[in-house]
Design a protein around this motif. Structure first.
Motif, PDB file in Angstrom:
ATOM      1  N   PRO A  69     -83.632  66.035  30.904  1.00 39.33           N
ATOM      2  CA  PRO A  69     -84.206  66.083  32.254  1.00 39.33           C
ATOM      3  C   PRO A  69     -85.504  66.867  32.366  1.00 39.33           C
ATOM      4  N   THR A  70     -85.761  67.827  31.470  1.00 42.96           N
ATOM      5  CA  THR A  70     -86.945  68.669  31.611  1.00 42.96           C
ATOM      6  C   THR A  70     -88.211  68.039  31.025  1.00 42.96           C
ATOM      7  N   ALA A  71     -88.090  66.902  30.365  1.00 40.75           N
ATOM      8  CA  ALA A  71     -89.262  66.285  29.740  1.00 40.75           C
ATOM      9  C   ALA A  71     -90.226  65.764  30.801  1.00 40.75           C
ATOM     10  N   VAL A  72     -91.533  65.992  30.618  1.00 43.31           N
ATOM     11  CA  VAL A  72     -92.540  65.475  31.537  1.00 43.31           C
ATOM     12  C   VAL A  72     -92.916  64.066  31.119  1.00 43.31           C
ATOM     13  N   VAL A  73     -93.624  63.361  32.001  1.00 48.64           N
ATOM     14  CA  VAL A  73     -93.926  61.950  31.760  1.00 48.64           C
ATOM     15  C   VAL A  73     -94.645  61.741  30.433  1.00 48.64           C
ATOM     16  N   LYS A  74     -95.629  62.576  30.139  1.00 45.57           N
ATOM     17  CA  LYS A  74     -96.384  62.419  28.895  1.00 45.57           C
ATOM     18  C   LYS A  74     -95.473  62.521  27.686  1.00 45.57           C
ATOM     19  N   CYS A  75     -94.588  63.471  27.732  1.00 42.88           N
ATOM     20  CA  CYS A  75     -93.665  63.664  26.621  1.00 42.88           C
ATOM     21  C   CYS A  75     -92.705  62.485  26.508  1.00 42.88           C
ATOM     22  N   ILE A  76     -92.281  61.952  27.653  1.00 48.39           N
ATOM     23  CA  ILE A  76     -91.395  60.788  27.643  1.00 48.39           C
ATOM     24  C   ILE A  76     -92.103  59.595  27.010  1.00 48.39           C
ATOM     25  N   GLU A  77     -93.340  59.346  27.413  1.00 51.84           N
ATOM     26  CA  GLU A  77     -94.092  58.237  26.828  1.00 51.84           C
ATOM     27  C   GLU A  77     -94.277  58.435  25.327  1.00 51.84           C
ATOM     28  N   GLU A  78     -94.573  59.670  24.922  1.00 53.08           N
ATOM     29  CA  GLU A  78     -94.731  59.969  23.500  1.00 53.08           C
ATOM     30  C   GLU A  78     -93.453  59.650  22.733  1.00 53.08           C
ATOM     31  N   ARG A  79     -92.320  59.964  23.325  1.00 56.43           N
ATOM     32  CA  ARG A  79     -91.058  59.730  22.629  1.00 56.43           C
ATOM     33  C   ARG A  79     -90.799  58.245  22.441  1.00 56.43           C
ATOM     34  N   LEU A  87     -96.745  54.362  18.073  1.00 51.65           N
ATOM     35  CA  LEU A  87     -97.641  53.421  18.743  1.00 51.65           C
ATOM     36  C   LEU A  87     -98.645  54.166  19.617  1.00 51.65           C
ATOM     37  N   ASP A  88     -99.800  53.545  19.816  1.00 52.36           N
ATOM     38  CA  ASP A  88    -100.735  54.052  20.803  1.00 52.36           C
ATOM     39  C   ASP A  88    -100.094  53.890  22.183  1.00 52.36           C
ATOM     40  N   LEU A  89    -100.225  54.894  23.030  1.00 55.47           N
ATOM     41  CA  LEU A  89     -99.597  54.853  24.347  1.00 55.47           C
ATOM     42  C   LEU A  89    -100.131  53.721  25.222  1.00 55.47           C
ATOM     43  N   GLU A  90    -101.291  53.187  24.884  1.00 56.14           N
ATOM     44  CA  GLU A  90    -101.865  52.114  25.692  1.00 56.14           C
ATOM     45  C   GLU A  90    -101.099  50.799  25.554  1.00 56.14           C
ATOM     46  N   TYR A  91    -100.171  50.736  24.603  1.00 61.24           N
ATOM     47  CA  TYR A  91     -99.325  49.550  24.493  1.00 61.24           C
ATOM     48  C   TYR A  91     -98.138  49.606  25.461  1.00 61.24           C
ATOM     49  N   LEU A  92     -97.892  50.766  26.046  1.00 60.12           N
ATOM     50  CA  LEU A  92     -96.759  50.921  26.954  1.00 60.12           C
ATOM     51  C   LEU A  92     -97.145  50.580  28.385  1.00 60.12           C
ATOM     52  N   GLU A  93     -96.279  49.840  29.058  1.00 58.43           N
ATOM     53  CA  GLU A  93     -96.453  49.661  30.493  1.00 58.43           C
ATOM     54  C   GLU A  93     -96.132  50.984  31.194  1.00 58.43           C
ATOM     55  N   ASN A 196     -87.085  52.090  33.072  1.00 57.56           N
ATOM     56  CA  ASN A 196     -87.452  50.931  32.262  1.00 57.56           C
ATOM     57  C   ASN A 196     -88.800  51.175  31.597  1.00 57.56           C
ATOM     58  N   THR A 197     -88.879  50.847  30.323  1.00 61.75           N
ATOM     59  CA  THR A 197     -90.125  51.012  29.573  1.00 61.75           C
ATOM     60  C   THR A 197     -90.326  49.779  28.706  1.00 61.75           C
ATOM     61  N   TRP A 198     -91.485  49.134  28.852  1.00 55.02           N
ATOM     62  CA  TRP A 198     -91.779  47.934  28.074  1.00 55.02           C
ATOM     63  C   TRP A 198     -93.013  48.152  27.209  1.00 55.02           C
ATOM     64  N   THR A 199     -92.985  47.560  26.029  1.00 52.00           N
ATOM     65  CA  THR A 199     -94.116  47.625  25.108  1.00 52.00           C
ATOM     66  C   THR A 199     -94.763  46.247  25.026  1.00 52.00           C
ATOM     67  N   ARG A 200     -96.075  46.202  25.186  1.00 51.55           N
ATOM     68  CA  ARG A 200     -96.813  44.937  25.152  1.00 51.55           C
ATOM     69  C   ARG A 200     -97.365  44.658  23.754  1.00 51.55           C
ATOM     70  N   SER A 201     -97.748  43.409  23.540  1.00 52.07           N
ATOM     71  CA  SER A 201     -98.316  43.017  22.250  1.00 52.07           C
ATOM     72  C   SER A 201     -99.791  43.392  22.140  1.00 52.07           C
ATOM     73  N   LYS A 202    -100.429  43.696  23.279  1.00 54.82           N
ATOM     74  CA  LYS A 202    -101.820  44.140  23.289  1.00 54.82           C
ATOM     75  C   LYS A 202    -101.934  45.400  24.133  1.00 54.82           C
ATOM     76  N   LYS A 203    -102.987  46.158  23.891  1.00 58.34           N
ATOM     77  CA  LYS A 203    -103.208  47.365  24.680  1.00 58.34           C
ATOM     78  C   LYS A 203    -103.429  46.998  26.143  1.00 58.34           C
ATOM     79  N   ASP A 211    -102.320  47.003  37.673  1.00 58.54           N
ATOM     80  CA  ASP A 211    -101.794  45.718  38.131  1.00 58.54           C
ATOM     81  C   ASP A 211    -100.292  45.605  37.914  1.00 58.54           C
ATOM     82  N   VAL A 212     -99.774  46.210  36.835  1.00 54.97           N
ATOM     83  CA  VAL A 212     -98.352  46.056  36.530  1.00 54.97           C
ATOM     84  C   VAL A 212     -97.509  47.157  37.145  1.00 54.97           C
ATOM     85  N   MET A 213     -98.130  48.127  37.802  1.00 59.52           N
ATOM     86  CA  MET A 213     -97.366  49.211  38.419  1.00 59.52           C
ATOM     87  C   MET A 213     -96.679  48.722  39.686  1.00 59.52           C
TER      88      MET A 213
END
Length: 213
Positions: A69-79, A87-93, A196-203, A211-213
């Motif tokens: 629960p204490t993880a911040v958004v950046k850390c969550i995305e990194e995980r 992966l580069d974070l730009e592949y994540l929605e 929910n976290t999705w990974t795209r095939s392109k950055k 647009d996807v938010m």
């Protein structure tokens, strides 16, 4: 690369025993993960979690204690990115939080885009993470209807902090029909909250992220 890494873990911790039909709540040793090499203002601390390769084709992995629960958004995305080979974070929605109260559900669907949608977006949703942030309910599972398990579809109960990861496409990059899944409704007046976290095939560019938010 990811499936080879997980297969190595499976061999080390499961002694080559098939686990496709084992329930996801059996105890297995925690797996250490490598630190990210990217420099950020916020440094994610190492965090042990436990994985179980539940199904091989499509690859479905059950992950215990993946988020705290204490993880911040950046850390969550990194995980999420680190789990997929740094992966580069730009592949994540952008992260999406969803809430289900009693009897609310997400009916059976696919996360991958059909051909007509791909013409517009030009990239595919390769992988999905579903993470349970909070649960106070009975039932409310995530169910894969086309993967049989104990006379029903493969189901994962909502346990806070646990995640499910899967590939949405096959080896040819086409949408995998066996990933047909649903978010079952909580029962007994309960509540569940998921991420929910999705990974795209392109950055994803800054504009596309909006647009996807």
């Amino acid at each position: 690369m990811l499936i080879e890494y997980l297969a190595t873990i499976q061999k080390a911790y499961f002694n080559d025993e098939s686990i496709e039909n084992k329930p996801p709540n059996e105890e297995i040793p925690a797996v250490s993960v490598n630190k990210t090499t990217r420099s950020n203002d916020y440094k994610c601390s190492d965090h042990p979690y436990t994985i179980r390769i539940v199904h091989h084709t499509p690859l479905i992995v059950y992950i215990e204690k993946f988020l705290i629960p204490t993880a911040v958004v950046k850390c969550i995305e990194e995980r999420f990115a680190r789990f997929q080979g740094n992966l580069d974070l730009e592949y994540l929605e952008p992260l999406q939080v969803v809430k289900y109260t009693s009897e609310q559900e997400f009916k059976p669907h696919y996360d991958w885009f059909p051909t007509d949608d791909l013409v517009q977006s030009s990239d595919q949703r390769l992988t999905t993470f579903v993470t349970y942030l909070y649960s106070n309910c009975s039932r409310g599972e995530t169910e894969f209807l086309k993967i049989p398990f104990h006379k029903s579809g493969l189901r994962f109960p909502p346990i806070s902090g646990n995640s499910i990861f899967w590939y949405n496409v096959d080896d040819q990059g086409k949408g995998d029909a066996s990933t047909y899944h649903a978010g079952r409704p909580p029962k007994d007046g309960g509540l569940k909250i998921g991420l929910n976290t999705w990974t795209r095939s392109k950055k994803i560019t800054t504009k596309k992220r909006k647009d996807v938010m």
